[in-house]
Enzyme design. Sequence first.
Site, short mmCIF file in Angstrom:
data_model
loop_
_atom_site.label_atom_id
_atom_site.label_comp_id
_atom_site.label_asym_id
_atom_site.label_seq_id
_atom_site.Cartn_x
_atom_site.Cartn_y
_atom_site.Cartn_z
N CYS A 114 -10.94 -2.81 2.57
CA CYS A 114 -10.95 -2.85 1.11
C CYS A 114 -12.09 -3.70 0.55
CB CYS A 114 -9.61 -3.35 0.58
SG CYS A 114 -9.05 -4.90 1.31
N ASN A 120 -8.71 -3.56 -5.07
CA ASN A 120 -8.48 -3.50 -3.63
C ASN A 120 -7.33 -2.59 -3.20
OD1 ASN A 120 -7.11 -5.85 -4.96
ND2 ASN A 120 -6.06 -5.97 -2.98
N GLU A 135 -11.43 -10.60 8.65
CA GLU A 135 -12.03 -9.93 7.50
C GLU A 135 -13.55 -9.97 7.53
OE1 GLU A 135 -10.70 -7.84 3.89
OE2 GLU A 135 -9.79 -8.46 5.79
N GLN A 188 -11.13 -12.52 -2.65
CA GLN A 188 -10.19 -11.43 -2.47
C GLN A 188 -8.78 -11.76 -2.98
OE1 GLN A 188 -12.54 -10.04 1.59
NE2 GLN A 188 -10.36 -9.62 1.43
N SER A 222 14.77 0.92 8.27
CA SER A 222 14.92 1.55 6.95
C SER A 222 15.47 2.96 7.02
CB SER A 222 13.56 1.58 6.23
OG SER A 222 13.09 0.27 5.99
N SER A 230 -2.97 -9.46 -3.24
CA SER A 230 -2.37 -8.17 -2.88
C SER A 230 -3.00 -7.59 -1.63
CB SER A 230 -2.48 -7.18 -4.04
OG SER A 230 -3.83 -6.99 -4.41
N HIS A 265 -11.02 -7.34 -5.66
CA HIS A 265 -11.91 -8.08 -4.77
C HIS A 265 -13.30 -8.15 -5.42
CE1 HIS A 265 -8.78 -8.15 -1.97
NE2 HIS A 265 -9.25 -7.35 -1.02
N ARG A 299 -10.47 2.69 13.10
CA ARG A 299 -11.75 2.66 12.40
C ARG A 299 -12.95 2.70 13.35
NH1 ARG A 299 -10.24 -1.93 7.94
NH2 ARG A 299 -8.80 -0.65 6.73
N VAL A 302 0.84 -1.20 0.00
CA VAL A 302 0.00 0.00 0.00
C VAL A 302 0.87 1.25 0.00
CG1 VAL A 302 -1.74 1.31 1.27
CG2 VAL A 302 -1.94 -1.16 1.08
#
Length: 347
Positions: free
Chosen positions: A144, A322, A196, A170, A27, A173, A237, A104, A2
């Site tokens: 998604c 998605n 999910e 789905q 990183s 990815s 999806h 959420r 993403v």
Amino acid sequence: MVGQRFIQLLDGHPWFEVTSIAASSNSAGKTYEESVQGRWKLDTPIPEHVKSIIVQDAAQVEQVAADVDFVFCAVDMKKNEIQALEEAYAKTGTPVISNNSAHRWTADVPMVIPEINPGHIDVIAAQRKRLGTSTGFIAVKPNCSIQSYVPALHALLDYKPTNVVASTYQAISGAGKNFTDWPEMLDNVIPYIGGEEEKSEQEPLRIWGSVVDGEIVKAASPIITTQCIRVPVADGHLATVFASFENKPPKDEILDRWLKFKGRPQELELPSAPKQFITYFEEENRPQTKLDRDIERGMGVSVGRLREDSIYDYKFVGLSHNTLRGAAGGAVLIAELLKADGYIVAK
């Protein structure tokens, strides 16, 4: 994956420019090109202007926030860590547009599909008061999988859907994988995706909820039950949907609603908004994941096979991309809406 989609979509964006990239301390200090060496998963190359950006440590909140007007967040961390990180950025006065699920269900955090519930951004005022900031906030995009069927149902909401059954098929990815990473998915179907089904059943009710006293109260109906299945598809999806209504609409009215449905992104002509949000295919074998997932640059929703059912009122098939509409693209569209409405401004 993403995060890489964000980089891809923001390349040449008319409103936004990538000026800083932050990740884990592992990183930090590398160029972005070095940090994704051997791990770039998209079929387009890394944009030239971000290759040499030095990756910062996302935990250095004040330092990162000082370089940007707002933040897109897509991280792989524990829920409580994500919540703390996003709130820390918001408290610096920096808006956070999150792809993560951690906030959420935070009562004063809007979870937005811009064509469907743009009014939920009104709750940001209450959130800012709680966080003690006049400019920072968190807004999130939903799961998604629900993008494949919630828009089609939303266009029919005034007919009062009562019961919905949705099975989603789905892409890999959605797990951040491609077939090189996950060869076990070739010639295989996995009938379980952790967490999910609960998200797919409950998040639409929050999308259809109301802002009451600075909180989002979820809708009581329809009752939704789902099964979410991982299939050997790269992106997209697909959902098979059965729905009953308190007031059953005629088929031609459903098709007309889908054709004409527009939201604020279309009215505002936002850069990432699909011109045609919902596209209906008359062919019996459409939409197909590979053929139709990229409709409207991956930001449209495809629907087909609408017909009456022997148990429910109607059944149909829906499809969305998605990692575009369902993830990074959806978040970019939220940011565009927030900018258009004055919530995101240059510092």
